[in-house]
Design a protein around this motif. Structure first.
Motif, PDB file in Angstrom:
ATOM      1  N   VAL A   1     -17.825 -66.802 -20.879  1.00  0.00           N
ATOM      2  CA  VAL A   1     -17.239 -65.580 -20.305  1.00  0.00           C
ATOM      3  C   VAL A   1     -16.287 -64.916 -21.296  1.00  0.00           C
ATOM      4  N   MET A   2     -15.488 -65.736 -22.008  1.00  0.00           N
ATOM      5  CA  MET A   2     -14.548 -65.168 -22.985  1.00  0.00           C
ATOM      6  C   MET A   2     -15.286 -64.464 -24.109  1.00  0.00           C
ATOM      7  N   ILE A   3     -16.429 -65.054 -24.560  1.00  0.00           N
ATOM      8  CA  ILE A   3     -17.192 -64.414 -25.637  1.00  0.00           C
ATOM      9  C   ILE A   3     -17.755 -63.077 -25.151  1.00  0.00           C
ATOM     10  N   ILE A   4     -18.233 -63.040 -23.883  1.00  0.00           N
ATOM     11  CA  ILE A   4     -18.759 -61.777 -23.346  1.00  0.00           C
ATOM     12  C   ILE A   4     -17.650 -60.726 -23.275  1.00  0.00           C
ATOM     13  N   LEU A   5     -16.433 -61.145 -22.851  1.00  0.00           N
ATOM     14  CA  LEU A   5     -15.320 -60.192 -22.770  1.00  0.00           C
ATOM     15  C   LEU A   5     -14.948 -59.664 -24.148  1.00  0.00           C
ATOM     16  N   ALA A   6     -14.954 -60.569 -25.156  1.00  0.00           N
ATOM     17  CA  ALA A   6     -14.629 -60.123 -26.516  1.00  0.00           C
ATOM     18  C   ALA A   6     -15.669 -59.143 -27.030  1.00  0.00           C
ATOM     19  N   LEU A   7     -16.947 -59.381 -26.701  1.00  0.00           N
ATOM     20  CA  LEU A   7     -17.989 -58.451 -27.143  1.00  0.00           C
ATOM     21  C   LEU A   7     -17.871 -57.109 -26.417  1.00  0.00           C
ATOM     22  N   LEU A   8     -17.423 -57.135 -25.145  1.00  0.00           N
ATOM     23  CA  LEU A   8     -17.236 -55.881 -24.413  1.00  0.00           C
ATOM     24  C   LEU A   8     -16.096 -55.064 -25.011  1.00  0.00           C
ATOM     25  N   SER A   9     -15.058 -55.772 -25.538  1.00  0.00           N
ATOM     26  CA  SER A   9     -13.923 -55.046 -26.107  1.00  0.00           C
ATOM     27  C   SER A   9     -14.294 -54.336 -27.397  1.00  0.00           C
ATOM     28  N   VAL A  10     -15.404 -54.754 -28.044  1.00  0.00           N
ATOM     29  CA  VAL A  10     -15.803 -54.124 -29.303  1.00  0.00           C
ATOM     30  C   VAL A  10     -16.125 -52.641 -29.093  1.00  0.00           C
ATOM     31  N   GLY A  11     -16.556 -52.268 -27.860  1.00  0.00           N
ATOM     32  CA  GLY A  11     -16.898 -50.873 -27.573  1.00  0.00           C
ATOM     33  C   GLY A  11     -15.751 -49.934 -27.870  1.00  0.00           C
TER      34      GLY A  11
ATOM     35  N   VAL B   1      -5.565 -51.349 -30.881  1.00  0.00           N
ATOM     36  CA  VAL B   1      -5.369 -52.052 -29.609  1.00  0.00           C
ATOM     37  C   VAL B   1      -6.569 -52.945 -29.301  1.00  0.00           C
ATOM     38  N   ALA B   2      -7.792 -52.406 -29.533  1.00  0.00           N
ATOM     39  CA  ALA B   2      -8.996 -53.197 -29.277  1.00  0.00           C
ATOM     40  C   ALA B   2      -9.055 -54.413 -30.205  1.00  0.00           C
TER      41      ALA B   2
ATOM     42  N   ILE C   1      -7.487 -72.940 -12.461  1.00  0.00           N
ATOM     43  CA  ILE C   1      -6.629 -72.394 -13.527  1.00  0.00           C
ATOM     44  C   ILE C   1      -7.433 -71.508 -14.467  1.00  0.00           C
ATOM     45  N   ILE C   2      -8.668 -71.957 -14.826  1.00  0.00           N
ATOM     46  CA  ILE C   2      -9.446 -71.151 -15.782  1.00  0.00           C
ATOM     47  C   ILE C   2      -9.910 -69.857 -15.125  1.00  0.00           C
ATOM     48  N   CYS C   3     -10.141 -69.862 -13.810  1.00  0.00           N
ATOM     49  CA  CYS C   3     -10.547 -68.627 -13.146  1.00  0.00           C
ATOM     50  C   CYS C   3      -9.400 -67.630 -13.109  1.00  0.00           C
ATOM     51  N   THR C   4      -8.164 -68.125 -12.889  1.00  0.00           N
ATOM     52  CA  THR C   4      -7.006 -67.228 -12.970  1.00  0.00           C
ATOM     53  C   THR C   4      -6.946 -66.543 -14.328  1.00  0.00           C
ATOM     54  N   GLY C   5      -7.127 -67.360 -15.391  1.00  0.00           N
ATOM     55  CA  GLY C   5      -7.070 -66.795 -16.736  1.00  0.00           C
ATOM     56  C   GLY C   5      -8.194 -65.825 -17.010  1.00  0.00           C
ATOM     57  N   LEU C   6      -9.404 -66.166 -16.563  1.00  0.00           N
ATOM     58  CA  LEU C   6     -10.548 -65.310 -16.891  1.00  0.00           C
ATOM     59  C   LEU C   6     -10.492 -63.989 -16.133  1.00  0.00           C
ATOM     60  N   ILE C   7     -10.006 -64.032 -14.871  1.00  0.00           N
ATOM     61  CA  ILE C   7      -9.879 -62.779 -14.117  1.00  0.00           C
ATOM     62  C   ILE C   7      -8.862 -61.865 -14.795  1.00  0.00           C
ATOM     63  N   SER C   8      -7.740 -62.450 -15.224  1.00  0.00           N
ATOM     64  CA  SER C   8      -6.718 -61.650 -15.898  1.00  0.00           C
ATOM     65  C   SER C   8      -7.245 -61.087 -17.214  1.00  0.00           C
ATOM     66  N   ASN C   9      -8.028 -61.905 -17.959  1.00  0.00           N
ATOM     67  CA  ASN C   9      -8.609 -61.434 -19.213  1.00  0.00           C
ATOM     68  C   ASN C   9      -9.576 -60.284 -18.983  1.00  0.00           C
ATOM     69  N   SER C  10     -10.363 -60.371 -17.897  1.00  0.00           N
ATOM     70  CA  SER C  10     -11.312 -59.280 -17.661  1.00  0.00           C
ATOM     71  C   SER C  10     -10.590 -58.003 -17.240  1.00  0.00           C
ATOM     72  N   PHE C  11      -9.432 -58.141 -16.545  1.00  0.00           N
ATOM     73  CA  PHE C  11      -8.613 -56.948 -16.276  1.00  0.00           C
ATOM     74  C   PHE C  11      -8.186 -56.302 -17.590  1.00  0.00           C
ATOM     75  N   GLY C  12      -7.816 -57.156 -18.564  1.00  0.00           N
ATOM     76  CA  GLY C  12      -7.409 -56.617 -19.862  1.00  0.00           C
ATOM     77  C   GLY C  12      -8.527 -55.855 -20.535  1.00  0.00           C
ATOM     78  N   THR C  13      -9.757 -56.396 -20.463  1.00  0.00           N
ATOM     79  CA  THR C  13     -10.877 -55.693 -21.097  1.00  0.00           C
ATOM     80  C   THR C  13     -11.208 -54.398 -20.366  1.00  0.00           C
ATOM     81  N   PHE C  14     -11.174 -54.429 -19.012  1.00  0.00           N
ATOM     82  CA  PHE C  14     -11.505 -53.212 -18.275  1.00  0.00           C
ATOM     83  C   PHE C  14     -10.448 -52.135 -18.484  1.00  0.00           C
ATOM     84  N   SER C  15      -9.188 -52.563 -18.672  1.00  0.00           N
ATOM     85  CA  SER C  15      -8.137 -51.575 -18.872  1.00  0.00           C
ATOM     86  C   SER C  15      -8.342 -50.807 -20.174  1.00  0.00           C
TER      87      SER C  15
END
Lengths: 88, 133
Positions: A14-24, A37-38, B10-24
């Motif tokens: 999931v973290m790798i997918i999020l990092a790849l999404l941030s590349v946009g 920022v990205a 714990i990892i779900c808390t972190g991953l949800i927060s991380n995805s908020f960061g990417t969507f922002s």
């Protein structure tokens, strides 16, 4: 392989997918600050991925690499910010 | 099984927060709001993701009694501490660089930094004049 190791592996994916999404934002950011920022976001994700991988593959060296990567990405971000200000 | 559940929470808390960061990065309109969302959410989320990894190492230490897992946890805490400091400082530097390179927040009512810089420039000019006299 225990169930908690599967959980950590899923977290890495999931973290790798999020990092790849941030590349946009790195490509379509209108100003230089948006790209910076990205880049900062991707660096933070990479540090987290490194710590998870070090626990999964059971190698302590990867955490030390994460510390050095963190420091170097900080230096890079400061350097680029200084360049944007016109200090260099 | 309890161990896996704890790590999952714990990892779900972190991953949800991380995805908020990417969507922002995509949902916010300008640099400052993007910086705000991305930095805060990713710092919080990455700390939680790392803590889940440390929890796994701690359980392995209790299970096997090997000291290299404790070494991994200590080194990991150093990495998290470095992340905590460098992220905040780098975001401050990026915001200042964006302001000085001419980007302004769009509905800007009061710009305290601009007033401050103007005052500082006036003060330094007066000091230079005094030094000349």
């Amino acid at each position: 392989m225990s169930f908690s190791l599967y959980v950590l592996t899923g977290g890495v994916i999931v973290m790798i997918i999020l990092a790849l999404l941030s590349v946009g934002r790195l490509f379509l950011g209108p100003t230089t600050a948006d790209r910076l920022v990205a880049l900062d976001t991707i660096n933070t994700f990479v540090v987290g991925i490194m710590i998870l991988i070090s626990v999964i593959t059971d190698s302590i060296v990867m955490v030390d690499v994460a510390i050095v990567y963190c420091a170097l990405s900080f230096v890079g971000a400061m350097f680029l910010a200084r360049y944007m200000e016109g200090g260099i | 099984m309890l161990e896996a559940l704890l790590i999952l929470i714990i990892i779900c808390t972190g991953l949800i927060s991380n995805s908020f960061g990417t969507f922002s990065l995509y949902r916010f309109p300008d640099v400052y709001t993007r910086l705000h969302g991305a930095t805060k959410c990713t710092t919080f989320g990455t700390i939680f993701v790392s803590f889940s990894a440390f929890l796994y190492a701690l359980f392995r230490f209790i299970e096997t009694g090997e000291w290299r897992f404790v070494v991994l946890i200590i080194h990991g805490f150093v990495a998290v501490f470095a992340l905590l400091i460098t992220n905040a400082t780098a975001s401050h530097a990026i915001a200042r660089a964006a302001w000085r390179s001419g980007t302004r927040p769009e509905p800007c009512v009061i710009d305290a930094l601009e007033e401050n810089e103007r005052d500082n420039a006036l003060k330094s000019k007066a000091a230079a004049k005094e030094a000349l006299i």
